[in-house]
Each structure stands twice: as structure tokens, then as C-alpha cells.
Design an enzyme around this catalytic site. Sequence first.
Site, short mmCIF file in Angstrom:
data_model
loop_
_atom_site.label_atom_id
_atom_site.label_comp_id
_atom_site.label_asym_id
_atom_site.label_seq_id
_atom_site.Cartn_x
_atom_site.Cartn_y
_atom_site.Cartn_z
N GLY A 68 1.25 -1.46 -0.13
CA GLY A 68 0.09 0.19 -0.11
C GLY A 68 0.75 1.27 -0.25
O GLY A 68 2.10 1.66 0.71
N THR A 70 1.39 5.71 -0.36
CA THR A 70 0.27 5.97 -0.15
C THR A 70 0.77 7.55 -0.85
O THR A 70 2.12 7.90 -1.09
CB THR A 70 0.24 6.34 1.41
OG1 THR A 70 -0.49 5.19 2.10
CG2 THR A 70 -0.86 7.90 1.24
N GLN A 251 7.31 -3.44 -0.01
CA GLN A 251 7.53 -4.27 1.56
C GLN A 251 8.86 -3.98 1.85
O GLN A 251 8.95 -2.04 1.64
CB GLN A 251 7.56 -5.39 1.53
CG GLN A 251 6.00 -6.39 0.78
CD GLN A 251 5.22 -6.52 -0.49
OE1 GLN A 251 5.77 -7.51 -1.26
NE2 GLN A 251 4.52 -6.07 -0.29
N THR A 327 -3.28 -0.71 3.55
CA THR A 327 -3.98 -1.96 3.06
C THR A 327 -4.17 -2.57 3.82
O THR A 327 -6.39 -2.75 3.36
CB THR A 327 -3.02 -2.70 2.30
OG1 THR A 327 -1.73 -2.43 1.43
CG2 THR A 327 -3.70 -4.21 1.63
N ARG A 332 -0.27 -0.41 13.04
CA ARG A 332 1.04 -0.39 12.91
C ARG A 332 2.14 -0.71 14.66
O ARG A 332 1.59 1.00 15.11
CB ARG A 332 2.10 0.54 11.86
CG ARG A 332 1.63 0.41 10.66
CD ARG A 332 2.46 1.81 10.12
NE ARG A 332 1.51 1.13 8.03
CZ ARG A 332 2.18 2.43 7.27
NH1 ARG A 332 2.15 3.39 7.73
NH2 ARG A 332 1.40 2.27 6.37
N LYS A 358 9.00 10.11 7.51
CA LYS A 358 8.33 10.95 8.61
C LYS A 358 9.57 11.82 9.85
O LYS A 358 9.29 11.50 10.87
CB LYS A 358 7.89 9.79 9.13
CG LYS A 358 6.77 9.78 8.20
CD LYS A 358 6.05 8.22 8.16
CE LYS A 358 5.48 8.40 8.84
NZ LYS A 358 3.09 7.98 8.99
P1 GDP Z 1 5.21 3.17 1.36
O1 GDP Z 1 4.29 1.61 1.71
O2 GDP Z 1 6.52 2.55 1.97
O3 GDP Z 1 4.84 3.20 0.73
O4 GDP Z 1 4.64 3.77 2.88
P2 GDP Z 1 2.71 3.69 2.84
O5 GDP Z 1 1.91 4.57 2.27
O6 GDP Z 1 2.45 2.50 4.03
O7 GDP Z 1 3.06 4.64 4.62
C1 GDP Z 1 4.17 6.20 4.77
C2 GDP Z 1 3.03 6.61 5.49
O8 GDP Z 1 3.39 7.63 6.46
C3 GDP Z 1 1.50 7.22 4.39
O9 GDP Z 1 0.33 7.87 5.24
C4 GDP Z 1 2.17 8.41 3.87
O10 GDP Z 1 1.84 9.58 3.46
C5 GDP Z 1 2.70 9.11 4.82
N1 GDP Z 1 4.04 9.46 5.02
C6 GDP Z 1 5.26 9.75 4.38
N2 GDP Z 1 6.94 10.54 4.61
C7 GDP Z 1 5.20 11.44 5.60
C8 GDP Z 1 6.69 12.37 6.28
O11 GDP Z 1 7.61 12.37 5.72
N3 GDP Z 1 5.94 12.93 7.19
C9 GDP Z 1 4.65 12.26 7.40
N4 GDP Z 1 3.92 12.85 8.41
N5 GDP Z 1 3.95 11.60 7.03
C10 GDP Z 1 5.07 10.92 5.99
P1 IMO Z 2 4.61 -1.83 2.09
O1 IMO Z 2 5.00 -1.88 -0.16
C1 IMO Z 2 4.55 -3.78 5.58
C2 IMO Z 2 3.48 -7.92 5.86
C3 IMO Z 2 1.71 -8.48 6.78
C4 IMO Z 2 3.00 -9.65 6.86
C5 IMO Z 2 3.97 -9.98 6.12
C6 IMO Z 2 3.71 -11.15 5.56
O2 IMO Z 2 2.70 -0.74 1.52
O3 IMO Z 2 5.92 -1.55 1.99
P2 IMO Z 2 1.57 -11.21 2.60
O4 IMO Z 2 0.51 -10.21 2.76
O5 IMO Z 2 3.22 -10.64 1.81
O6 IMO Z 2 2.24 -12.36 3.22
O7 IMO Z 2 2.35 -10.49 3.98
O8 IMO Z 2 4.33 -8.99 5.89
N1 IMO Z 2 3.45 -6.80 4.87
C7 IMO Z 2 3.65 -5.76 4.47
N2 IMO Z 2 3.50 -4.68 5.96
N3 IMO Z 2 3.92 -3.42 4.17
C8 IMO Z 2 3.56 -3.47 3.32
O9 IMO Z 2 3.97 -3.51 1.98
C9 IMO Z 2 3.64 -5.46 3.57
N4 IMO Z 2 3.39 -6.35 2.55
C10 IMO Z 2 3.43 -7.54 3.96
O10 IMO Z 2 1.87 -7.40 7.20
O11 IMO Z 2 3.25 -9.19 8.72
MG MG Z 3 2.76 0.71 2.99
#
Ligand code: GDP
Ligand code: IMO
Ligand code: MG
Length: 453
Positions: A68, A70, A251, A327, A332, A358
Site C-alpha cells: 500500500g 500512499t 514491502q 492496505t 502498526r 517522517k
Molecule cells: P510505503 O508503503 O512505503 O509507500 O508507505 P505507506 O504509504 O504505507 O506509509 C507511509 C505513510 O506515511 C503514508 O501515510 C504517507 O502519506 C506518510 N508519509 C510519507 N512520508 C512522510 C513524512 O515525511 N511525514 C509524514 N508525516 N508522513 C509521511
Molecule cells: P508496503 O509495500 C508492511 C507484511 C504483512 C505480514 C507479512 C506477510 O506497503 O511497504 P503477505 O501479505 O505478504 O503474506 O504478508 O508482511 N507486509 C507488509 N507490511 N508493508 C507492506 O507493504 C507489507 N506487505 C506485506 O503485514 O506481516
Molecule cells: Mg505501505
Amino acid sequence: MRDLVKVFNISLSFNHPYHSKGTHNSFYMALDVLIGLQWGDEGKGKIVDYLSTDYHIIARFQGGPNAGHTIVIDGQSFVLHTIPSGIFRDGVENIIGNGVVIDPITLLKEIAALEAIGVPVRERLLIGQKAHLILPTHRWLDAASEQAKGKKKIGSTLRGIGPTYMDKTGRNGLRVGDILRDDFIQRYEDLKRKHLQLLHLYPDVEFDMEKEEGHWLEAIEAMRTLRQISCEYYINEALRSNKRILAEGAQGSMLDIDYGTYPFVTSSNTVTAGVCTGLGVSPSTIGEVIGIVKAYTTRVGGGPFPTELHDEMGEYLQNEGHEFGATTGRPRRCGWLDYLQLNYTIMLSGVTQIVLTKTDILNQLDTIKVAHAYQTSNGETLTQLPYRLDGEDITPIYTDYPGWKTDLNAVKNWSHLPTATQNYIHAIEQNTGVPIRIISTGPERDALIVKRD
Ligand code: GDP
Ligand code: IMO
Ligand code: MG
């Protein structure tokens, strides 16, 4: 903003004067890689979107809709699961590479949501023919596997990732290219039948075959109209014609199938090595490796996490950082940064630069801690990750850094950052040996500082 990206790239070339790669008779562009260095959700989506103005192609190489990513544009938040994070940029091609596993239903939903806001997805999206398909039965097998594990469950996102990669390595899988074959439905039926036999063993797993299969087959029909490519030829030819390519990891490195906290991992190689198999490029094509690091650590799902905080500070980071899965919406787990863990994943992937995200979440803290060693109950001090991270006898030893107690959101220049922030960043650089190039200070696209010193 584009200027900032340019500055960023000047520093890239400064680091690596031979930004193109060569053999005896040909020269071609290097392929850069961006990966998460912790347990996922480091902010990869935001940074890929930002950097994508300077690339021709963004390519996902592993994982699937368990991701997921964002991206926040003008206050509106978009979460991408399968589509690469360069999709919002005009003129950027986005490839779902061979190493990815695709759920046609999720993919079509994502495309529809983007088209609804005017993003010309079909013009910008290409799909590798050798990517594997997630069937509805894969999702149910995922649920069955988790149920059978009971308390030891992995905490999977239940998107069918594990069973799909099992069918891939077991040589049973269906691939994107297969949807154009005349015998596709027969092949689907054969695989489905095998899955249903297995699912008989798990009477507690409930599913609505008719409804889900109907959606899936409709999505397959719609997928036939999307552009398929031979990912390996396409990318290698693009590199030869001097196109700039960024591989977008999903991931995090600690969830890597081989080097993560097994068995609490995902089912693909999330480290740089996964780029070669996932896109069909040779190791010699790899250029910069950009590691995304959250200024603290989070993990969603089960498994060991040495610096996890079970106290008010953990709650504070979760609330302040809005640490809920993009997702699944699950909370977390939160904890401090960990040099042992970071140095391990930097080593595995040959990271050449770090983007720290962050950082703003730490704004109000008096003290920020980072683990620099682990103490074991028999008096040993560890500076490398042990085979088992879930041994009860590991206690992290921390270095304390003074907080900056300043709102960073308005800061746009490295030189305007508080000294305490600069010191924290320099400390991370010194302890990892990797330069930090960007400091992200908010979720919005351009809430970041390009470091120049
Ligand atoms: P990804 O899976 O690595 O793309 O990260 P995610 O989207 O799952 O989670 C990162 C979250 O932190 C999202 O809600 C972003 O909008 C937010 N985010 C990313 N960079 C920053 C930052 O520098 N500061 C803050 N406050 N939020 C951030
Ligand atoms: P992004 O790309 C954080 C974690 C799940 C679980 C383990 C196995 O957004 O960083 P799966 O669905 O692959 O069988 O899950 O991996 N996991 C993640 N944790 N960010 C993700 O993706 C993840 N994709 C899988 O929570 O512990
Ligand atoms: Mg993510």
C-alpha cells in the site's frame, strides 16, 4: 520542485561518475533502485512519486497487492497497491514487472479509481507477460494457511501472496501472458480444482465461489485490453536507448523471503537482488540504490521487532505518525530506529544513499533513541543481527540524541534545519556509512528537504 530533483541528481552523478554502464562494445544507462530498509511502509510511494519526474520508467519488480503506497497530492491521498507510484506523472511509463503477482480484481479497481480522477492510466501502464496471476482461491488458501498456524500466524495481508508464489515456484501458476491463450479457461479450471481440493481440508474458511469467480473473470476480460510487454526485452532496450529507469520496491528488506525475519516475512525478494530476477536485468545494470528509512521503526503483522516500544512512547509514535496499515488498516507496531537492523539491510542491497522519512513525527520529543547494540542475557554484546531475533534475551542498547522541539513542516532548506536535527541526521550517516540525500517532513509531495552540505 523539478529544480530540487535536478539538484538531487547532480549529487547522484557526483557519487557515481560512471552513471552509465558499459560492456566492451556498448554503453547503456544504469537502472536505479528504491527499496524500503525496514519492515515496510517507510514512505516509498511518496518518494517514488517525487523522484519520478526525473525518470522515463518506474517499474515494480516484486510483491503484489499486499503493498500500500500512499501519495498525497494537494491534500488528497491515493493508495496504490499494484500500480507503480510514477502513474501521476505525465510522460512517465509505469511497468508492473515479471516478479510481481497481480490480482486482476484489485488492478482493475485501481485503474478505475485513477481514471475517475482523470489519470490516463492505460497510456502510462505496461504489464510484464511473465507476472503471475492471483486467483480468488489463492486468497482463501492464504486465509486457510493463517488459520492453521493459529497463534503463530504471520499476520498476512490475506491478499493471496504466499499461495501465488508457491504455485509459481511449484510450476503450477498462471501468468499474464496466458490470458491471451485459447486454453486459458481450461488452465484456470485445472488450477482452481487443485485449490478446491486443498480447501476441503479447511472447512472453516468461507467463500462465495460464484460471486468472486464472476468478478475475477470479468477483470481478466478487461485485462486483455491492457498493454502487455516482454518486460526483460523492453527494459534492457530502454536502458540501451538511454532511458532512465527506477525500480520501485514493495514491502521492506526485513520482510525478504531469504534474509528477513523468517517465517514472518513475505514471499518475494525485497532486496536489490530481486530487481534482477523481477525485471530481467543483469546485476551490472544496477546504478544508485536508494534506501528509504523511516526516522523510527514500524512493523505490521507478527514477528520479532527488537526495538518495539510497548509503552506510551510507542503509542505516541503510532498516533502522531498515523501508523495504521495502508492496505489492511491494522495498527502498526512502533519502536526506535535500529543501527544493527539498518546496517544489515544496507549491506544486503548495496545502498548508496538514504532518504529519511517522517522526520517531522519526532518534532516534539525531548530525546530520540537509536539502538547501537544488543545485550544478551549471558552478557554478550552483539553488533550484528543474530540468527534468531525472537530470543527473549535480546535487549537493545540505545544512544540518546537530543530532540529539536521545532515544527519541521515549514523548513525547506537544509541550512534552516535546527542543529539538533542536523546532528541526528549526521549521526545516522556516520553509523551507517551512507549519505542521507533527502529528509521528508510531511506526507505531501513536496514536503521534503534536499540535503546539500
Ligand atoms: P510505503 O508503503 O512505503 O509507500 O508507505 P505507506 O504509504 O504505507 O506509509 C507511509 C505513510 O506515511 C503514508 O501515510 C504517507 O502519506 C506518510 N508519509 C510519507 N512520508 C512522510 C513524512 O515525511 N511525514 C509524514 N508525516 N508522513 C509521511
Ligand atoms: P508496503 O509495500 C508492511 C507484511 C504483512 C505480514 C507479512 C506477510 O506497503 O511497504 P503477505 O501479505 O505478504 O503474506 O504478508 O508482511 N507486509 C507488509 N507490511 N508493508 C507492506 O507493504 C507489507 N506487505 C506485506 O503485514 O506481516
Ligand atoms: Mg505501505
